[in-house]
Structures are given as structure tokens and as C-alpha cells.
Enzyme design. Structure first.
Site, PDB file in Angstrom:
ATOM      1  CG  HIS A  91       2.780   8.424   2.117  1.00  0.00           C
ATOM      2  ND1 HIS A  91       3.326   9.042   1.263  1.00  0.00           N
ATOM      3  CD2 HIS A  91       1.573   8.128   1.896  1.00  0.00           C
ATOM      4  CE1 HIS A  91       2.417   9.560   0.455  1.00  0.00           C
ATOM      5  NE2 HIS A  91       1.253   8.818   0.736  1.00  0.00           N
ATOM      6  CB  CYS A 123      -5.637  -1.188   3.726  1.00  0.00           C
ATOM      7  SG  CYS A 123      -5.309   0.673   3.502  1.00  0.00           S
ATOM      8  CB  SER A 167      -0.433   3.816   3.830  1.00  0.00           C
ATOM      9  OG  SER A 167      -1.570   4.477   3.444  1.00  0.00           O
ATOM     10  CB  CYS A 221      -0.953  -0.129   1.285  1.00  0.00           C
ATOM     11  SG  CYS A 221      -2.010   1.458   1.405  1.00  0.00           S
ATOM     12  CG  HIS A 249      -1.238  -1.042   6.491  1.00  0.00           C
ATOM     13  ND1 HIS A 249      -0.276  -0.612   5.896  1.00  0.00           N
ATOM     14  CD2 HIS A 249      -2.204  -0.771   5.901  1.00  0.00           C
ATOM     15  CE1 HIS A 249      -0.903   0.159   4.886  1.00  0.00           C
ATOM     16  NE2 HIS A 249      -2.108   0.112   4.593  1.00  0.00           N
TER      17      HIS A 249
END
Length: 360
Positions: free
Chosen positions: A43, A162, A40, A38, A59
Site C-alpha cells: 500500500h 504481522c 501493508s 506484506c 515490518h
């Protein structure tokens, strides 16, 4: 166990032997089967968002319960589970008022001074986003996972943790879309494609998807988009307004860039709502002009799709099993843990939809 450890931002992850503790009260030990890659996580890997290091990212995962600690009531050994980063305590103000995704989750982490869940030798390893799923095992609070139907393919189930929870939740929970209303989705990665698919399930009228990559636009059409537009077109927003005859009721931003957020606001009709899902640079702001306010336009966030994941995730699994939710199309590639850095390189290019790390 083997795990992908981030020692320093802007450096490749390293596959290391990591020690994982036994489950304490309210904790669940999970054998990881699959974990989506992902943005995320990217980042944190690229240093755009701070996090204690060394740490293990990951995650968006699914696995099998191997052991449970005392007082665990929600899952049992052998259960197939999907994890979710928005672990909830169940008794704070946010939880008891139905806003579980906003729970700060202090009770879902180990208390200060307690042994760490993860370590290399004597060095504690930070658990990222309550999960640290780029590892052969996860040790999480019981409110960070939910049992699912064992017939559900685990690589597809992982995406629900997610991308699908966020994208579909933006439609079902945050936008509260009424059948026949028009939707524009800005960005056709995993989250955006899930939003497109959910808009179709919810009975949206026109579903307009915007992305610069032709292959992603084609995937959006397969998942339910009635129209697609090249994001690089200087008239992209104007085209949306024309197609929707005055602007859309709902715009979903799923990229994490100020320009995408601005587009989401620009394509709204009077009274429309823009839901911003992407993780933008922390210094950026999203707002409305005075004219937008006079037109009763709205901008909102929807952290993790405002999910109630113990309820939402099994429902999304059911949607897949009934042929309503197309997760097969979203997965672009499956890779072993040893190729995690290749997966992040593909994500940086922006051409792929979703890679999934699979474990033997």
C-alpha cells in the site's frame, strides 16, 4: 548495509548502501534474518497510503540482536527476536489500559533534532512502521521486538511479526471466539490463513474460507477450514449462511476491499460480529444497515489483532513448536533482497500466500 529504498511511490525499490546509526538509549540493533512481504508494505509502495519518502519498507521480520543501547532491559546481544510494528511506549493511556496496539508510540521514535537512525550520505531515510526491515540491519526501540526461543526457524518466525499476530489476534483477542462457534474468513492470504488456523486452535465449529484462488482455498483446508467457497460465486454469501445454518458468529475480513467487508457483514447471524482487518482505501467506509442494527450485528476493527506482542508472540512460537500453528504451509517462496520487486509483483497478482525475503 544493503537496504531496499523507496524513493517515490509507484516506482520500484532500489537496493542502496545505507548508513545505520549506533543504538541510543532504549534502542536495539538487529541483524535481519528474514522479512515477510506484506500487502501493508505494498500500500505504501503503490501510493495508496501516504508516508514520508525516501523510506525503507518492511515490518514482518525476525533477526538476531547485535547491540543494545543504554537502559535496554527486555533483550540482550545474541537474542533471537521477532519485530512488531505496533511498538508501545508503556506509559500512555492506551498502554496502561491494556490496549498496547493502539499506542501512538511517540516515545519509540527518536526525538526531533536527534540524528536519524537511517541515512544515505547526508540524506535522512524515513523509518517506515517503526522498523524498515527490508535491510540487512534494523535499529528499533526495544519495545518493537521480543525475544523468542532460539530453536524457532527464523523465516517462519518472521511471519508471526504481522500476518499471524494480526490474523490469530483477530480470533483470540478481538473475536474472543467460544469453542463451537462458527467463523467465516474472507480472503486467504497470510492474515486470512492465520485466522483460519487460529480458529481451528480455538475450537471453532464450522470454519468457512472464501477466496477466488483455488490454490489458496486448498491451503485454507489444510490449515483447518471445514468448508471453502469461491469468492467469485454470485451466491458466496448465501452459501455461507446455508452452511452455517443462519449465518456465522464471527466473520473476519482479511482483504482490504469494500466488497469483502460487505460480504463479512452479510454472512453474519443475528448478534454476529464482523472484524475488519484489511487496509482499505482511505476514502472507503464500512457500515451496517438499519436492519443489521436491529439484529444486533456489530462491525469492529482490530489493529494488529489487538496484540500484546511481548506475550502473544512467544505463545505463537510455542504453538508452532507444538505442531498447532502451521507456518510452513503459508510460505509460498523465499527470495533474496535483490528480488524484492519481484516479490511485490507476485503480491499484486494476488495468487501467492506469503513470500519471505531471506538474508545470508
Amino acid at each position: 548495509m544493503k537496504a531496499a529504498v523507496l524513493f517515490e511511490a509507484k516506482t520500484p525499490l532500489s537496493i542502496e548502501d545505507v548508513t545505520i546509526d549506533k543504538p541510543a538509549a532504549h534502542e536495539v540493533l538487529i541483524r535481519t534474518v528474514a522479512c515477510g512481504v506484506c500487502r501493508s508494505d505494498l500500500h505504501f509502495v503503490d501510493g495508496a497510503y501516504p508516508h514520508p519518502l525516501p523510506g525503507i519498507p518492511g515490518h514482518e521480520a525476525a533477526g538476531v540482536v547485535e547491540a543494545v543501547g543504554e537502559e535496554v532491559r527486555s533483550v540482550k546481544v545474541g537474542d533471537h527476536v521477532v519485530t512488531c510494528l505496533s511498538a508501545f511506549c508503556g506509559h500512555c493511556e492506551f498502554c496502561v489500559t491494556g490496549h498496547m496496539s493502539l499506542c501512538l508510540g511517540a516515545d519509540t521514535k527518536r526525538a526531533k533534532g536527534a540524528p536519524p537512525r537511517l541515512k544515505i550520505g547526508d540524506q535522512p531515510i524515513a523509518q517506515m512502521l517503526n522498523l524498515s526491515a527490508y535491510a540487512e540491519m534494523m535499529l528499533v526501540h526495544e519495545h518493537a521486538c521480543v525475544a523468542i526461543d532460539r530453536e524457532m526457524p527464523m523465516d517462519r518466525a518472521a511471519l508471526i511479526g504481522c500476518a499471524v499476530t494480526t490474523g490469530a489476534g483477530a480470533i483470540f483477542n478481538a473475536a474472543e471466539l467460544v469453542p463451537g462457534e462458527t467463523v467465516c474468513v474472507v480472503g486467504c492470504g497470510g492474515i486470512g490463513l492465520a485466522a483460519v488456523n487460529a480458529a481451528k486452535i480455538a475450537g471453532a465449529g464450522k470454519i468457512i474460507a472464501i477466496d477466488p484462488v483455488a490454490e489458496k482455498r486448498a491451503t485454507a483446508e489444510k490449515l483447518g477450514a471445514t468448508h471453502t467457497i469461491d469468492a467469485l460465486s454470485e451466491t458466496a454469501a448465501d452459501e455461507v449462511v446455508e452452511i452455517s445454518r443462519g449465518g456465522v458468529h464471527h466473520a473476519i475480513e482479511a482483504v482490504g476491499r469494500p466488497q469483502s467487508a460487505a460480504t463479512a457483514v452479510k454472512v453474519l447471524r443475528r448478534g454476529g460480529t464482523a472484524t475488519i482487518l484489511g487496509m482499505m482505501p482511505l476514502s472507503e467506509k464500512v457500515g451496517l444497515s438499519a436492519l443489521d442494527l436491529l439484529a444486533d450485528k456489530k462491525v469492529q476493527g482490530a489493529l494488529m489483532g489487538r496484540n500484546h506482542f511481548p506475550v502473544d508472540i512467544p505463545r505463537l512460537v510455542d504453538f508452532y513448536q507444538r505442531g498447532l500453528l502451521d507456518l510452513d504451509t503459508i510460505i509460498a517462496d523465499r527470495m533474496p533482497l535483490e528480488r524484492i520487486n519481484d516479490a511485490f509483483d507476485e503480491l499484486r497478482k494476488g495468487d501467492t500466500t506469503r513470500s519471505v525475503i531471506t538474508f545470508a
